[in-house]
Enzyme design. Structure first.
Site, mmCIF file in Angstrom:
data_model
loop_
_atom_site.group_PDB
_atom_site.id
_atom_site.type_symbol
_atom_site.label_atom_id
_atom_site.label_comp_id
_atom_site.label_asym_id
_atom_site.label_seq_id
_atom_site.Cartn_x
_atom_site.Cartn_y
_atom_site.Cartn_z
ATOM 1 N N HIS A 133 0.841 -1.207 0.000
ATOM 2 C CA HIS A 133 0.000 0.000 0.000
ATOM 3 C C HIS A 133 0.872 1.253 0.000
ATOM 4 O O HIS A 133 2.074 1.209 0.258
ATOM 5 C CB HIS A 133 -0.875 0.028 1.260
ATOM 6 C CG HIS A 133 -2.012 -0.942 1.237
ATOM 7 N ND1 HIS A 133 -3.328 -0.562 1.130
ATOM 8 C CD2 HIS A 133 -2.028 -2.306 1.306
ATOM 9 C CE1 HIS A 133 -4.110 -1.633 1.139
ATOM 10 N NE2 HIS A 133 -3.346 -2.717 1.248
ATOM 11 N N GLU A 160 3.345 0.049 4.056
ATOM 12 C CA GLU A 160 2.963 1.367 3.512
ATOM 13 C C GLU A 160 4.281 2.012 3.067
ATOM 14 O O GLU A 160 5.050 2.526 3.890
ATOM 15 C CB GLU A 160 2.284 2.218 4.587
ATOM 16 C CG GLU A 160 1.004 1.621 5.157
ATOM 17 C CD GLU A 160 -0.255 1.970 4.356
ATOM 18 O OE1 GLU A 160 -0.135 2.588 3.282
ATOM 19 O OE2 GLU A 160 -1.354 1.610 4.821
HETATM 20 ZN ZN LIG Z 1 -4.161 1.446 1.035
#
Ligand SMILES: [Zn+2]
Length: 188
Positions: free
Chosen positions: A88, A151
């Site tokens: 992500h 992330e």
């Molecule tokens: Zn996401």
């Protein structure tokens, strides 16, 4: 071929533009498209260089079934994957920046894999180390195998959006995630 016999499930975040683009940066870059690109680079490295079998939770950048997180976990579970990595891009205030990686609370293996990937991403991308975090994300909770969600950087931050739009930086991010996975698998 160090990872021969291992099955890695790669989970590119969000179903894609038109369904769920994820976060969108100030320049208009959408998370799903970047995550899809980096995920495919990770898959290529793990498969071609290390001999891993790869399962993806999406078949294209826009993929309607992947809008369900339980579906994503079932893809990994049904394939009997050894490792699940969700990719992500982060969002927050315009000033928020850096790299962070999540694991499911209480998972010792998840914590080790998360640390290994986080270390490589911070070393290769040179962004702020926001460390490890735990979360009750469905893809971490419902997967039977060691699972993490990374992330890579903040798309909501203009500088980091510009950075991750560079082809060489996306490749570096993919190399880092793949290497973190290899580091974990050779020591655990
Ligand atoms: Zn996401």
């Amino acid at each position: 071929m160090l990872l021969k016999g291992k099955t890695i499930c790669i989970d590119p975040g969000h179903a894609g533009p038109g369904i769920d683009p994820g976060c969108v940066g100030p320049m208009g870059t959408d998370e799903a498209t970047v995550a899809w690109d980096i995920s495919n680079r990770v898959a290529a490295i793990l498969q071609n260089r290390w001999g891993a079998a790869i399962i993806m939770t999406k078949n294209d950048v826009v993929d309607a079934p992947s809008d369900s997180l339980s579906y994503r976990a079932s893809v990994a579970n049904n394939a009997g994957a050894d490792i699940f990595v969700s990719i992500h891009l982060n969002a927050g205030s315009p000033a928020a920046h850096g790299t962070e990686t999540f694991f499911y609370a209480g998972s010792d293996a998840g914590s080790k894999l998360a640390q290994s990937i986080q270390n490589q991403l911070v070393a290769c991308l040179g962004l702020t180390d926001r460390g490890l975090k735990t979360a009750n994300y469905a893809v971490l909770r419902l997967t039977d195998m060691t699972a993490v969600l990374t992330e890579v950087c903040f798309l909501s931050n203009y500088d980091e959006e510009e950075y991750i739009n560079r082809d060489d930086i996306r490749q570096k991010a993919a190399e880092a995630i793949a290497q973190g996975l290899v580091d974990y698998l050779v020591t655990n």
